[in-house]
Write an enzyme that holds these catalytic residues in place. Sequence first.
Site, PDB file in Angstrom:
ATOM      1  N   LEU A 123       0.943  -1.187  -0.220  1.00 53.20           N
ATOM      2  CA  LEU A 123      -0.045  -0.122  -0.035  1.00 53.20           C
ATOM      3  C   LEU A 123       0.871   1.331  -0.092  1.00 53.20           C
ATOM      4  CD1 LEU A 123      -1.862  -1.076   3.119  1.00 53.20           C
ATOM      5  CD2 LEU A 123      -2.620  -1.608   0.795  1.00 53.20           C
ATOM      6  N   MET A 172       8.295  -2.877  -5.969  1.00 49.27           N
ATOM      7  CA  MET A 172       8.066  -1.511  -6.464  1.00 49.27           C
ATOM      8  C   MET A 172       7.538  -0.548  -5.171  1.00 49.27           C
ATOM      9  SD  MET A 172       7.497   0.728  -8.745  1.00 49.27           S
ATOM     10  CE  MET A 172       7.548   2.375  -7.962  1.00 49.27           C
ATOM     11  N   LYS A 173       7.129  -1.379  -4.162  1.00 46.63           N
ATOM     12  CA  LYS A 173       6.731  -0.732  -2.800  1.00 46.63           C
ATOM     13  C   LYS A 173       8.192  -0.212  -2.074  1.00 46.63           C
ATOM     14  CE  LYS A 173       4.788   0.565   1.199  1.00 46.63           C
ATOM     15  NZ  LYS A 173       4.219   2.081   1.339  1.00 46.63           N
ATOM     16  N   LEU A 174       9.062  -1.018  -2.233  1.00 47.17           N
ATOM     17  CA  LEU A 174      10.587  -0.494  -1.783  1.00 47.17           C
ATOM     18  C   LEU A 174      11.079   0.593  -2.481  1.00 47.17           C
ATOM     19  CD1 LEU A 174      12.012  -4.130  -0.858  1.00 47.17           C
ATOM     20  CD2 LEU A 174      10.988  -2.416   0.625  1.00 47.17           C
TER      21      LEU A 174
END
Length: 297
Positions: A123, A172-174
């Site tokens: 998220l 992608m969240k990282l």
Amino acid sequence: MTQTQETIGFVGTGLMGHGMAKNIVEKGYPLTVTAHRNRKPIDDLVSRGATEAQNLEELASASSIVFLCLTGAPEVAEAVAKLIPGLKEGAVIVDCSTSDPTVSVKLAGDLAEIGVDYADAPLSRTPKEAWEGTLDCMVGAEEGVFDRIRPVIDTWAGKIVRVGGIGDGHRMKLLNNFISLSYAALYSEALALSRKVGIPIEQFDAVIRGGRMDCGFYQTFMGYALEGNREAHRFTLANAYKDLRYVEAMANDATVATPLASAAKNAFAMAMATGGDGPEDYVPHLTDFVARANGLD
């Protein structure tokens, strides 16, 4: 109200998960939850129509799709191990935590052996957007799995992007958190320097706000530095530090030099080492630790 044959389990009803689960049950999905440390969100969700399970195995047996919203990879792996005895063939686990993508890929392989699908769907944004159902979500999943879980994600997300296959959501969240948390380190240092050279925070903000350097993250971050709102951005320093360690680990695996990510991580490490490891020490509070390191109140 959404009509669906899917039954949903939700594990991790904390700052983000409570609002997400609230939206799932209010939009018509049968929802099963289980308590961990804090009963308040569980009681609230039950009052809205959710069912409480006594343990994770019971929750899994009642659910065709299980959402996880936990602290990190160790907690996710532990939860999955407890869910497995109750999971039915054809179920899906959707991990909304910010986790280690190598762990995600391994868990997906283990679950595939028992006929259970996996997706990573971390998220972006804050508990406010979780409650309003307008989070951003980046998904790593096979296309058919994505099509199946998307209607449920739609209940709590305003922007959904399928990034690619398993693990890509967490990758992608990282990257996303590398950028946002580097902003936090940058703003904290700039504010300390601003004060040291005699420019008040109010004047600093008057120049940045509304200009090309302004952004949504800046505005929530400055809710504390400028207005003193300790809950302007409720994402803990401990979680930020964990995420930047995951960024470094991902870079190490890819043999990529990360001088900027490591510098941002060290700003959070300094805060953690000097008392910022509490459950109500949030990212905008980094300004205090950087200020004190430079001899400021």
